[in-house]
Design an enzyme around this catalytic site. Structure first.
Site, PDB file in Angstrom:
ATOM      1  CG  HIS A   1      29.119  45.361  93.422  1.00  0.00           C
ATOM      2  ND1 HIS A   1      30.375  45.705  92.980  1.00  0.00           N
ATOM      3  CD2 HIS A   1      28.873  44.132  92.912  1.00  0.00           C
ATOM      4  CE1 HIS A   1      30.870  44.716  92.251  1.00  0.00           C
ATOM      5  NE2 HIS A   1      29.974  43.753  92.179  1.00  0.00           N
TER       6      HIS A   1
ATOM      7  CG  HIS B   1      35.537  39.076  91.788  1.00  0.00           C
ATOM      8  ND1 HIS B   1      35.658  37.780  92.216  1.00  0.00           N
ATOM      9  CD2 HIS B   1      34.210  39.360  91.884  1.00  0.00           C
ATOM     10  CE1 HIS B   1      34.482  37.288  92.539  1.00  0.00           C
ATOM     11  NE2 HIS B   1      33.586  38.234  92.344  1.00  0.00           N
TER      12      HIS B   1
END
Length: 742
Positions: free
Chosen positions: A53, A99
């Site tokens: 990420h 998200h």
């Protein structure tokens, strides 16, 4: 200070394996980068910063395929958001972020903090956010859990954006079984600024201050970055500790304070960055790396809302509404005075130091001393195996599926009730789309449009992504994602400028999934070059799986376009009786991955066919020129549900109808999803000029009527439908499914 484990215990017990750091990476860090065993805090920092990420260690080789520069790009990837020149000394700033895992686990806070995080990326660049968009992908609305996730995700987006006073003007929402265990929540923000105010996330200048501003640090969101870099399973499906908690009112104050500093006292500021994924460690290390500097931080000075937080917790917390500033020495109190006015914390927690070491103190002891580059630049890129999936090899050998449509009116009624096609107003009506009064076109059209006050210009913006096409043919599916976004922007009368993206895929260690990623990015990159729309920002979200089942590869494209004169925005619904109706683009038998195929068979299959990308772009450019000349009265691109659905949507909420001659098309082709097509209407007196300019790429298929009926003669049947009946089923489908008790 006592660490949770000694370096020797870490080596033996390997807790880092649960933090997404591999044994090979740990060994490389201790032998090649540090020459010693990392302590507990240091191991946690490496785990977060080396996660996919944050580091993109598996996806970087693929991301290099994207073009990221052209004559308009002022700032490409690498900063908080991308920046594009729109003339007159102004710039548009935009970025999208995923998200997904937080929203799957805790829909309301996951979605809300997704909005908050992307807004901070925009104002960290010096821009005022002017619009929000989203791209949401859910499972089917057939079970109560998914209905709850839809409701809470939408509520989270609406509450945060509404409290911030930023309109949500466009987006997309789709439904498919592949997202049942891992929903996708992609948030996009668009900002406007003067080019002279562009900021960077850098820390430089020996002795300059590192200042922490905004909300206090808590224990929420710890290891959120590594949480986003691992597959879901039944064990971690409720990992709420990795989900942040948002406060939009605090964020509003933070926005105003930061813009006050940037706009009025930029000479005090060296750099500014949002504390996003991996919290303080990512913002501080990345700023020091960008400034080629060393940094020393005293964690005892970090504002904390919970007692006895460890250095590990302080550094890895992803508490929201926080920023990190690098401020010129001597102006610390000046900056503090601004943030005091807004009731916000503003504390000097460190200094820029000579050399290139990253040093942390906590409880009076040194708890970290490592090279900055070891966190940011020395990440080991991972080579990935690739394998073409058997399903695609088999599809290449099979005869394409072809539907048999006996009653096109019934088929259209059924398609309009499919959740991906049905009216989303029951969802987006929870968003304030008109706040700040700059919205010209809000949700429900092809693209959102905002005026730029003080000019004639406007900005069109959209999000698009179709995982079904990418699943069946990643390269062509990637091309279609860009073409659909460009079609939405052009249909509004705007010139496409650039894109941001969220690349949502499964586990990249699976060779078939990495092949999907590689091939689809190649298709996207080729299309970006064709349309001259570079990728200026974005993110990668991998490991979107649940119990080993991956989502469809779903690259989301966020595109912004420039309208020269906002008075000439093209509406997506018909205007005048008597206007001629044209179908722009070639219609083929394209049913693989279509809404029609899913509705009739319950699944998708086959191979999405290649198309002439350059030809599509050429007639799109001509179409835009004709819009700018005032030849077109309305336009709508064709996507899910094909021509039939587009025709119906152009009539909804009007008192008009269509009388069409579609005798060159079968009933099945009415629902084909060939990419790059439009329906446009043209005033009769301008029809000859329109046809001359578009030559063989536009076919007149009928005219607008006052009848409020959609009537079309097809090659093998007829379509006769009352528009009010079509609109009723379209509007009621999602509310009815959300209220279901089954």
């Amino acid at each position: 200070m006592r660490q949770a484990m000694t370096p020797e215990e870490i080596k033996e017990k390997k807790p880092y394996l649960d933090w997404s750091l591999t044994e090979a990476e740990y060994d490389y860090i201790r032998t090649h980068l540090l020459g010693r065993l990392p302590n507990y805090t240091e191991t946690g920092l490496f785990s977060a910063m080396w996660s996919e990420h944050c580091s993109y260690k598996k996806s970087k080789p693929v991301l290099r395929l994207f073009p990221n520069k052209n004559e308009r790009v002022l700032q490409g990837p690498g900063e908080g958001a991308g920046v594009v020149d729109i003339g007159d000394g102004q710039a548009v700033v935009f970025k999208a972020e995923s998200h997904n895992h937080p929203t799957t686990v805790e829909p309301y806070q996951g979605a809300a903090t997704g909005v908050g995080g992307i807004l901070r990326d925009i104002f960290s660049m010096g821009a005022r956010p002017i619009a929000s968009l989203d791209s949401l992908h859910f499972g089917e609305l057939t079970d109560q859990t998914m209905r709850m996730k839809v409701a809470n995700t939408v509520r989270g987006i609406g509450d945060y954006g509404n409290c911030m006073g930023i309109p949500t003007v466009a987006g997309e929402t789709t439904f498919d079984p592949c997202y049942q265990g891992n929903v996708l929540c992609n948030a996009m923000s668009v900002g406007l600024m003067d080019q002279k105010d562009i900021q960077q996330g850098r820390a430089a200048g020996i002795g300059n201050a590192v200042m922490y501003v905004g909300a206090k640090t808590g224990r929420d969101g710890i290891h959120g970055a590594t949480f986003a870099s691992a597959d879901f399973n039944d064990e971690n499906n409720t990992q709420r500790s990795a989900v942040q908690v948002g406060d939009p009112f605090m964020e509003k104050l933070l926005l105003e304070a930061c813009l006050d500093l940037i706009n009025n006292h930029s000479e005090w500021l060296v750099g500014i960055q949002d504390m996003g994924a991996a919290g303080i460690v990512s913002s501080s290390a990345e700023m020091a790396s960008e400034g080629a500097s060393g940094m020393e931080l005293n964690l005892d000075l970090v504002p904390q809302r919970e007692p006895h937080m460890s250095a590990y917790e302080i550094m890895l917390s992803e508490s929201q509404e926080r920023m990190l500033l690098c401020v010129k020495k001597g102006h610390e109190e000046d900056v503090k005075e601004i943030f005091d006015f807004y009731g916000l914390e503003a504390v000097t927690i460190g200094r820029i130091t000579p050399g290139h070491d990253y040093v942390l103190f906590h409880d009076g002891e040194e708890v970290c001393h490592i090279p900055v580059s070891s966190l940011t630049d020395d990440v080991l890129e991972e080579e990935s195996l690739e394998k073409k999936p058997d399903r695609i090899i088999q599809a290449e050998q099979q005869t394409p599926w072809h539907p048999q449509i006996v009653n096109p009116t019934r088929t259209l009624l059924d398609l309009l009730q499919q959740p991906t096609i049905a009216d989303k107003s029951s969802l987006y009506q929870q968003y304030d789309s008109q706040v700040r009064t700059n919205t010209v076109v809000g949700p429900g059209s092809d693209a959102g449009v905002l005026r730029i006050r003080g000019t004639q210009k406007g900005l069109a913006m959209t999000t698009d992504g179709n995982g079904r096409f990418v699943y069946l043919n990643p390269e062509v599916g990637g091309q279609i994602a860009l073409v659909e976004a460009a079609a939405n922007v052009i249909a509004s009368g705007a010139e496409p400028l650039a894109i941001t993206d969220c690349l949502n895929y499964g586990d990249p260690t699976d060779p078939e999934i990495f092949w999907e990623l590689h091939q689809s990015v190649q298709g996207m990159a080729d299309t970006c070059r064709e349309f001259n729309t570079p990728v200026i920002s974005g993110n990668v979200s991998l490991y979107n799986e649940n119990n080993g089942r991956a989502i469809h590869p779903t690259p989301m494209v966020g595109m912004v376009g420039l309208i020269k004169n906002v008075a000439h925005v093209i509406p997506s619904f018909v205007q005048h009786p008597g206007d001629k109706v044209y179908l722009v683009g070639n219609t083929r038998d394209d049913y693989a991955g279509s809404e029609l195929q899913k509705m009739l068979t319950g699944d998708i299959s086959g191979l999405v066919q290649p198309f002439d990308l350059h030809h599509v772009h050429e007639y799109m450019k001509k179409l835009l020129l004709l819009m700018e000349k005032g030849l077109i009265t309305s336009a709508h691109d064709l996507s899910e549900g094909g021509l039939g659905v587009a025709l119906a949507e152009m009539l909804f909420k009007t008192k008009r109808g269509f009388k069409l001659n579609l005798s060159d098309y079968t009933a099945a082709q009415l629902f084909s999803e060939t990419p790059g097509r439009f329906v446009v209407t043209v005033a009769p007196e301008k029809a000859i000029e329109f046809e001359k300019q578009l030559a063989g790429d536009a076919t007149m298929i009928g005219e607008v009527t006052n009848s409020h009926w959609l009537m079309a003669k097809l090659a093998d049947s007829e379509l006769n439908a009352r528009v009010d009946k079509l609109q009723k089923v379209w509007e009621e489908a999602i509310p009815c499914q959300l209220k279901s008790r089954d």
